[in-house]
Design a protein around this motif. Structure first.
Motif, PDB file in Angstrom:
ATOM      1  N   ALA A  65       0.826  -1.207   0.000  1.00 19.59           N
ATOM      2  CA  ALA A  65       0.000   0.000   0.000  1.00 19.59           C
ATOM      3  C   ALA A  65       0.865   1.265   0.000  1.00 19.59           C
ATOM      4  O   ALA A  65       0.546   2.248  -0.678  1.00 19.59           O
ATOM      5  N   GLN A  66       1.957   1.238   0.730  1.00 19.60           N
ATOM      6  CA  GLN A  66       2.857   2.393   0.775  1.00 19.60           C
ATOM      7  C   GLN A  66       3.562   2.607  -0.560  1.00 19.60           C
ATOM      8  O   GLN A  66       3.737   3.742  -1.009  1.00 19.60           O
ATOM      9  N   LEU A  67       3.949   1.522  -1.206  1.00 17.79           N
ATOM     10  CA  LEU A  67       4.582   1.644  -2.520  1.00 17.79           C
ATOM     11  C   LEU A  67       3.596   2.167  -3.559  1.00 17.79           C
ATOM     12  O   LEU A  67       3.959   2.947  -4.445  1.00 17.79           O
ATOM     13  N   ALA A  68       2.345   1.728  -3.454  1.00 16.98           N
ATOM     14  CA  ALA A  68       1.322   2.221  -4.378  1.00 16.98           C
ATOM     15  C   ALA A  68       1.115   3.721  -4.220  1.00 16.98           C
ATOM     16  O   ALA A  68       0.873   4.433  -5.199  1.00 16.98           O
ATOM     17  N   LEU A  69       1.217   4.218  -2.996  1.00 19.89           N
ATOM     18  CA  LEU A  69       1.111   5.658  -2.764  1.00 19.89           C
ATOM     19  C   LEU A  69       2.332   6.396  -3.297  1.00 19.89           C
ATOM     20  O   LEU A  69       2.225   7.529  -3.774  1.00 19.89           O
ATOM     21  N   LYS A  70       3.483   5.757  -3.216  1.00 17.97           N
ATOM     22  CA  LYS A  70       4.717   6.392  -3.687  1.00 17.97           C
ATOM     23  C   LYS A  70       4.744   6.484  -5.205  1.00 17.97           C
ATOM     24  O   LYS A  70       5.256   7.443  -5.773  1.00 17.97           O
ATOM     25  N   TYR A  71       4.166   5.471  -5.871  1.00 17.96           N
ATOM     26  CA  TYR A  71       4.147   5.446  -7.340  1.00 17.96           C
ATOM     27  C   TYR A  71       2.701   5.350  -7.825  1.00 17.96           C
ATOM     28  O   TYR A  71       2.286   4.356  -8.427  1.00 17.96           O
ATOM     29  N   PRO A  72       1.890   6.381  -7.593  1.00 17.23           N
ATOM     30  CA  PRO A  72       0.452   6.291  -7.895  1.00 17.23           C
ATOM     31  C   PRO A  72       0.125   6.191  -9.381  1.00 17.23           C
ATOM     32  O   PRO A  72      -0.935   5.680  -9.748  1.00 17.23           O
ATOM     33  N   LYS A  73       1.019   6.674 -10.242  1.00 13.82           N
ATOM     34  CA  LYS A  73       0.741   6.663 -11.672  1.00 13.82           C
ATOM     35  C   LYS A  73       1.408   5.489 -12.381  1.00 13.82           C
ATOM     36  O   LYS A  73       1.338   5.389 -13.607  1.00 13.82           O
ATOM     37  N   SER A  74       2.040   4.619 -11.628  1.00 16.70           N
ATOM     38  CA  SER A  74       2.748   3.490 -12.218  1.00 16.70           C
ATOM     39  C   SER A  74       1.841   2.263 -12.332  1.00 16.70           C
ATOM     40  O   SER A  74       1.021   2.016 -11.450  1.00 16.70           O
ATOM     41  N   GLU A  75       2.012   1.519 -13.398  1.00 15.59           N
ATOM     42  CA  GLU A  75       1.292   0.260 -13.544  1.00 15.59           C
ATOM     43  C   GLU A  75       1.941  -0.775 -12.628  1.00 15.59           C
ATOM     44  O   GLU A  75       3.167  -0.874 -12.557  1.00 15.59           O
ATOM     45  N   CYS A  76       1.127  -1.534 -11.923  1.00 18.00           N
ATOM     46  CA  CYS A  76       1.639  -2.484 -10.941  1.00 18.00           C
ATOM     47  C   CYS A  76       1.222  -3.905 -11.296  1.00 18.00           C
ATOM     48  O   CYS A  76       0.084  -4.156 -11.700  1.00 18.00           O
ATOM     49  N   PHE A  77       2.159  -4.833 -11.108  1.00 17.50           N
ATOM     50  CA  PHE A  77       1.905  -6.253 -11.289  1.00 17.50           C
ATOM     51  C   PHE A  77       2.206  -6.961  -9.971  1.00 17.50           C
ATOM     52  O   PHE A  77       3.176  -6.627  -9.289  1.00 17.50           O
ATOM     53  N   VAL A  78       1.382  -7.918  -9.606  1.00 18.70           N
ATOM     54  CA  VAL A  78       1.608  -8.721  -8.403  1.00 18.70           C
ATOM     55  C   VAL A  78       1.774 -10.171  -8.826  1.00 18.70           C
ATOM     56  O   VAL A  78       0.893 -10.739  -9.470  1.00 18.70           O
ATOM     57  N   ALA A  79       2.920 -10.746  -8.468  1.00 21.39           N
ATOM     58  CA  ALA A  79       3.208 -12.143  -8.808  1.00 21.39           C
ATOM     59  C   ALA A  79       3.265 -12.961  -7.531  1.00 21.39           C
ATOM     60  O   ALA A  79       3.990 -12.623  -6.598  1.00 21.39           O
ATOM     61  N   GLU A  80       2.480 -14.037  -7.477  1.00 20.95           N
ATOM     62  CA  GLU A  80       2.425 -14.880  -6.285  1.00 20.95           C
ATOM     63  C   GLU A  80       2.706 -16.339  -6.644  1.00 20.95           C
ATOM     64  O   GLU A  80       2.500 -16.764  -7.781  1.00 20.95           O
ATOM     65  N   VAL A  81       3.160 -17.090  -5.641  1.00 23.23           N
ATOM     66  CA  VAL A  81       3.409 -18.523  -5.796  1.00 23.23           C
ATOM     67  C   VAL A  81       2.155 -19.282  -5.355  1.00 23.23           C
ATOM     68  O   VAL A  81       1.774 -19.221  -4.190  1.00 23.23           O
ATOM     69  N   GLY A  82       1.504 -19.969  -6.276  1.00 23.51           N
ATOM     70  CA  GLY A  82       0.359 -20.792  -5.928  1.00 23.51           C
ATOM     71  C   GLY A  82      -0.962 -20.046  -5.972  1.00 23.51           C
ATOM     72  O   GLY A  82      -1.030 -18.819  -5.814  1.00 23.51           O
ATOM     73  N   ALA A  83      -2.033 -20.810  -6.170  1.00 28.89           N
ATOM     74  CA  ALA A  83      -3.372 -20.245  -6.329  1.00 28.89           C
ATOM     75  C   ALA A  83      -3.884 -19.602  -5.045  1.00 28.89           C
ATOM     76  O   ALA A  83      -4.551 -18.561  -5.080  1.00 28.89           O
ATOM     77  N   MET A  84      -3.586 -20.203  -3.892  1.00 31.08           N
ATOM     78  CA  MET A  84      -4.077 -19.669  -2.624  1.00 31.08           C
ATOM     79  C   MET A  84      -3.520 -18.272  -2.358  1.00 31.08           C
ATOM     80  O   MET A  84      -4.256 -17.366  -1.953  1.00 31.08           O
ATOM     81  N   ARG A  85      -2.218 -18.101  -2.583  1.00 32.35           N
ATOM     82  CA  ARG A  85      -1.621 -16.784  -2.361  1.00 32.35           C
ATOM     83  C   ARG A  85      -2.128 -15.775  -3.382  1.00 32.35           C
ATOM     84  O   ARG A  85      -2.332 -14.598  -3.059  1.00 32.35           O
ATOM     85  N   ALA A  86      -2.341 -16.238  -4.616  1.00 31.44           N
ATOM     86  CA  ALA A  86      -2.865 -15.333  -5.643  1.00 31.44           C
ATOM     87  C   ALA A  86      -4.257 -14.837  -5.261  1.00 31.44           C
ATOM     88  O   ALA A  86      -4.566 -13.640  -5.385  1.00 31.44           O
TER      89      ALA A  86
END
Length: 300
Positions: A65-86
């Motif tokens: 959440a803090q990084l999203a505030l720091k880079y509000p205009k940047s496109e963000c991708f989230v990569a997780e290991v496994g379906a449960m974490r995703a």
């Protein structure tokens, strides 16, 4: 260990099992380390137009959440290991479209970074659990575009050194798998194709009122991945014995609390312009050729 092999004291099956059953939450220590890693961003001049958070659920949801505030205009991708974490990442990070409060916020894509790469890859407290760290570093390198940068943290070899010494003195199986030194991580970064790696570390000492609370903290952070660990399940009598041993043998401060050390390693590296070895017949990928041409056009 050599830098061309997986860590010799890490059982990949145990790692895979932990990734399936680990709590879908960010431990306090991970959030604290992420906060300290964010302080290092003040030295980074590049403002990423896109970035990837590798393992946000375990690496730090508050930090995300803090990084999203720091880079509000940047496109963000989230990569997780496994379906449960995703699924947990989607639940905790995505803003429902029907809530006006979320309109205009940074868009998040819950998938691997695009083929063109991102400008920043953020990976907090994940590398020390990788059964094949060089493969993971190569994956991170591939996820970045040229001149993009990697920010990561992990645990170092002095982590839980007090607990390791107690196990050693009593002749018990290892308390945990061996962790990699920051200089070895620097070498592996270079071997993976990164440039200008900058490594530093610090030791964080946590104190606990009781052995039970100490063991609870360790259970939230991870597991013992050493191949020579005790192979069977432990019972209540063993846990009571362990708590008694820790209360007796671990170093206590003036306040009587038990102390445990965590060595935290921080790393930063760039994805440099690819170097093409020229011979009578040279092969260059389309992506590398585009990157080299773009770099020449932007230089004064």
């Amino acid at each position: 260990m050599t830098t061309t092999q997986r860590p010799p004291t890490l059982d990949p099956l145990a790692v895979a099992r932990w990734q399936r059953v680990a709590p879908l939450a960010s431990p306090w220590l991970h959030e604290e380390v992420a906060s300290r890693m964010q302080d290092r961003l003040q030295w980074i001049k590049l403002q990423p137009q896109s970035w990837a958070h590798w393992g946000a659920v375990r690496g730090g949801l508050k930090a995300h959440a803090q990084l999203a505030l720091k880079y509000p205009k940047s496109e963000c991708f989230v990569a997780e290991v496994g379906a449960m974490r995703a699924q947990s990442a989607i639940k905790n990070i995505a803003s429902p479209w029907w809530k006006p409060a979320g309109w205009g916020r940074q868009a998040v894509r819950f998938e691997a970074p695009p083929p063109a790469g991102v400008d920043m890859l953020w990976a907090n407290m994940a590398l020390h659990e990788a059964a094949d760290p060089q493969a993971l570093l190569a994956e991170w390198h591939q996820a970045l575009r040229v001149n993009g940068f990697l920010m990561f943290s992990c645990l170092g070899p002095d982590t839980a050194i007090e607990l390791r010494e107690v196990y050693k003195q009593l002749g018990w199986p290892p308390a945990g798998h061996e962790l990699t030194d920051m200089h070895d991580w620097g070498d592996m970064l270079v071997q993976a194709g990164f440039a200008e790696p900058v490594m530093d570390m610090e030791r964080i000492t946590l104190t606990y009122e009781t052995p039970a609370r100490l063991l609870q903290e360790l259970a939230e952070l991870g597991r013992n991945f050493h191949p020579a660990r005790f192979p069977a399940l432990r019972g209540r009598h063993w846990k009571a014995r362990l708590e008694e041993v820790l209360a007796t043998h671990l170093v206590k401060g003036a306040d009587g609390r038990l102390s445990l050390t965590f060595e935290v390693i921080y790393g930063h590296a760039l994805k440099a312009q690819p170097k093409i070895k020229v011979s009578a017949l040279s092969a260059v990928s389309v992506q590398d050729m585009r990157a080299m041409l773009h770099d020449k056009r932007t230089k004064p």
